[in-house]
Each structure stands twice: as C-alpha cells, then as structure tokens.
Design an enzyme around this catalytic site. Structure first.
Site, PDB file in Angstrom:
ATOM      1  N   SER A  63       0.792  -1.236   0.000  1.00 53.36           N
ATOM      2  CA  SER A  63       0.000   0.000   0.000  1.00 53.36           C
ATOM      3  C   SER A  63       0.822   1.283   0.000  1.00 53.36           C
ATOM      4  CB  SER A  63      -0.955   0.004   1.190  1.00 53.36           C
ATOM      5  OG  SER A  63      -2.014  -0.861   0.911  1.00 53.36           O
ATOM      6  N   LYS A  66       0.200   3.399  -2.878  1.00 48.44           N
ATOM      7  CA  LYS A  66      -0.978   4.279  -2.938  1.00 48.44           C
ATOM      8  C   LYS A  66      -0.606   5.759  -2.826  1.00 48.44           C
ATOM      9  CE  LYS A  66      -3.780   0.483  -1.171  1.00 48.44           C
ATOM     10  NZ  LYS A  66      -4.480  -0.133  -0.036  1.00 48.44           N
ATOM     11  N   TYR A 189      -4.055  -2.684 -10.059  1.00 51.00           N
ATOM     12  CA  TYR A 189      -3.864  -2.348  -8.633  1.00 51.00           C
ATOM     13  C   TYR A 189      -2.891  -3.341  -7.974  1.00 51.00           C
ATOM     14  CZ  TYR A 189      -5.127  -2.542  -3.643  1.00 51.00           C
ATOM     15  OH  TYR A 189      -5.074  -2.594  -2.266  1.00 51.00           O
ATOM     16  N   TYR A 241      -4.591   3.352   8.080  1.00 47.57           N
ATOM     17  CA  TYR A 241      -5.928   2.768   8.246  1.00 47.57           C
ATOM     18  C   TYR A 241      -6.547   3.221   9.566  1.00 47.57           C
ATOM     19  CZ  TYR A 241      -3.721   0.067   4.612  1.00 47.57           C
ATOM     20  OH  TYR A 241      -3.041  -0.292   3.492  1.00 47.57           O
ATOM     21  N   VAL A 259       1.205  -3.704   3.769  1.00 45.45           N
ATOM     22  CA  VAL A 259       1.203  -4.998   4.452  1.00 45.45           C
ATOM     23  C   VAL A 259       2.456  -5.838   4.164  1.00 45.45           C
ATOM     24  CG1 VAL A 259      -1.313  -5.190   4.746  1.00 45.45           C
ATOM     25  CG2 VAL A 259      -0.225  -6.161   2.702  1.00 45.45           C
TER      26      VAL A 259
HETATM   27  N1  GLU Z   1      -2.389  -5.450  -1.906  1.00 43.63           N
HETATM   28  C1  GLU Z   1      -2.864  -5.362  -0.547  1.00 43.63           C
HETATM   29  C2  GLU Z   1      -4.343  -5.659  -0.517  1.00 43.63           C
HETATM   30  O1  GLU Z   1      -5.030  -5.234  -1.381  1.00 43.63           O
HETATM   31  C3  GLU Z   1      -2.560  -3.995  -0.008  1.00 43.63           C
HETATM   32  C4  GLU Z   1      -2.930  -3.833   1.425  1.00 43.63           C
HETATM   33  C5  GLU Z   1      -1.926  -3.042   2.218  1.00 43.63           C
HETATM   34  O2  GLU Z   1      -0.748  -2.991   1.918  1.00 43.63           O
HETATM   35  O3  GLU Z   1      -2.346  -2.442   3.220  1.00 43.63           O
HETATM   36  O4  GLU Z   1      -4.844  -6.308   0.347  1.00 43.63           O
END
Ligand code: GLU
Length: 305
Positions: A63, A66, A189, A241, A259
């Site tokens: 993430s 992002k 994505y 988050y 993650v």
């Molecule tokens: N590719 C992971 C998912 O979609 C990203 C989540 C993350 O890094 O927080 O679950």
C-alpha cells in the site's frame, strides 16, 4: 545529530520485538517472508543516506504504492478527483466493504483499498494501457533507480486470492463510481502493490513530499506545493488505516504503511524515511516499524508536533 548512532541504537532496542506480529499471510506469496528482519534508512536533502539493518533487501511495497498513485491522480485530475473519493479517515479496516455500501460506493480516502482501486481506475481512464508503465516510470524517477519493477509472482498470488478487492471494485461499479473493467482495474492495482523496493529507494522517493513537491536533488517539480501539502495531510490522517490516530500520536509524521511491512515517513524540509519489518500488528501496519519510528522521533525531536 549523529543519525547513524541513533539508528543503530534503535536497531538494538527493537530486537526483542522482532518475533512479534504476523506476516501478511492472506497473500500466500507474502506468507513466505521471514519475520525477523529489520531495515531503516534516512535520506537527507543532499542525498546522504544513513541506514541500519538490511537496507538493500527488496520487499513488496504494497500500500505504499498508494502514495504514488494518489500523487499521479491528483496531478492529472486536481480537485475533480474528490468527486469520486473522499479525504477523511475511515476508522475501519483497510479492506472493509461495509462503509462503502452505506456511503454509496464513494471510498473515504485514497489510501484504503477501495480508494486506491478507485484511483487506479482514474489512472486507467486517463492513460489507458500505459497507466502502470507511467506509474513505474514516476516511481523510478523519484527513487532515482531504473531497476525498480513489480514481482509478478506476488501480483498473481494476490489476483488468485483477491476476492475482497474484486468485491470492492464491483461494489463501486454498481454505484457507477468505477468506469473500466473491474478485472483490469484490480489486476493493475495488484501490479503496483507488488512493486519491490528497499528502504534506501523508498526513503529517497519521499524527498519530493518533504520539499513542497520538488525533488531537492534533481530540482524537478513533480507536483505543486499545494498538492504536496494535501498529500502529506492525507498521509498523516489516513496513512495507517484505523490506526492512523495512533501513528500520529506515537510518531507524529505523515506516513504510509503497506502490508509488506514497509512504512514511509516524511520529515518536512529535512528528510525522507523508510523502515521495514514484515511482522504486522492487528491493523496491518508493521509492528516493529511503528515502534522504530516512534523511538526515532522521540529521540531526535523530529516530529511535526
Ligand atoms: N495489496 C494489498 C491488498 O489489497 C494492499 C494492502 C496493504 O498494503 O495495506 O490487500
């Protein structure tokens, strides 16, 4: 300040915690990563890098990507982007479907999964098939490293188990807030989540955000000063988050976790930071990484507060 000494001390102090946390085993390819690993790098405005631990080891940025997709979409669409995504903390898990349903398919922010999938859709609408290549070129440029690429094994593994992310995409599509083919959007994505970098590359890539949108080394302006301010603000309020408040409380810097166990952070006008340790806490953020950053800002006084 002797940054090398401070980082080495932190590496010692977090040692007892390395066995705690849990790797992201919901993505089978990431379940194989050994938990007891740690790296941290600071990149200063003159390009000096100070590292501790395995700072050359590549890991899945997940993430953290992002931040880069949000940067690109904000640059292309400007404030129009907020017609399709919000900029408020979600207070919910990163992959939650519930809020998306009662908020009529408009994700709370660009950093939860629904928001990032929506941003990916916006990038595909603007660049078509070149969306991923454009993103990769941008990342290679801000990290000053042309070797950066995506790990197809991780991307495929996510696609094979990506039921929840596909559900998020389909739910947004049902509300007419996603315009391209859902499979294509989610595949793109996953591809950017599967980009591999190390703490040296990632801390270098944060310099444009630490310097009002302009890379202090190349002098290239990637985004406007105002947009850099906005991205930093969303990182501070939404970058972790439903633990974003806790991260602001402990660390006090704009940051974004993934993650894969990485966390990037920005010290405005001073440096980019990246820390990596794959064991995650209950909210999906690196447990040791958060602790290391907390120790760093406490010992150096370099938080924004
Ligand atoms: N590719 C992971 C998912 O979609 C990203 C989540 C993350 O890094 O927080 O679950």
């Amino acid at each position: 300040m002797n940054y090398q000494e401070i980082l080495d001390e932190i590496a010692q102090d977090i040692r007892p915690l390395l066995s705690e946390g849990k790797v992201a085993d919901y993505i089978p390819a990431l379940a194989e990563v050994k938990k007891e690993q740690f790296a941290m790098t600071l990149t200063l405005f003159d390009g000096t890098q100070i590292s501790t631990g395995c700072s050359e080891k590549l890991f899945s940025i997940q993430s953290i990507s992002k931040v880069f997709t949000f940067t690109q979409a904000l640059k292309y669409y400007g404030v129009e982007l907020y017609k399709r995504i919000g900029r408020e903390p979600s207070g919910n898990p990163f992959n939650s479907l519930v809020q998306l349903e009662y908020e009529h398919g408009k994700p709370r922010n660009p950093f939860i999964n629904a928001g990032a999938i929506n941003v990916t859709d916006a990038l595909i609408s603007s660049a078509g098939e070149r969306a991923y290549e454009n993103l990769l070129t941008f990342i290679q440029s801000i990290a000053n490293d042309k070797t950066i690429t995506s790990d197809n094994r991780v991307a495929t593994s996510e696609m094979q188990h990506g039921y929840r992310n596909l559900a998020l995409a389909n739910l947004m599509k049902s509300f007419d807030n996603l315009h391209n083919d859902t499979d294509e959007v989610v595949k793109t994505y996953f591809k950017h989540c599967a980009i591999e970098m190390n703490t040296q590359m990632l801390s270098r890539s944060m310099l444009y955000l630490a310097n009002y949108g302009r890379d202090p080394l190349s002098n290239q302006e990637y985004i406007s000063k105002e947009q850099a301010k906005r991205i930093n603000a969303v990182m501070l309020t939404c970058g972790h988050y439903d633990a974003s408040g806790d991260f602001a409380y402990r660390v006090g810097l704009p940051g974004k976790s993934g993650v894969g166990g990485g966390i990037v952070a920005v010290v405005p006008k001073q440096m980019g930071i990246c820390v990596w340790s794959p064991g995650l806490n209950a909210q999906g953020n690196s447990l040791v990484g958060t602790k290391a950053l907390e120790l760093f800002t406490t010992r150096t006084g370099l938080s924004i507060f």
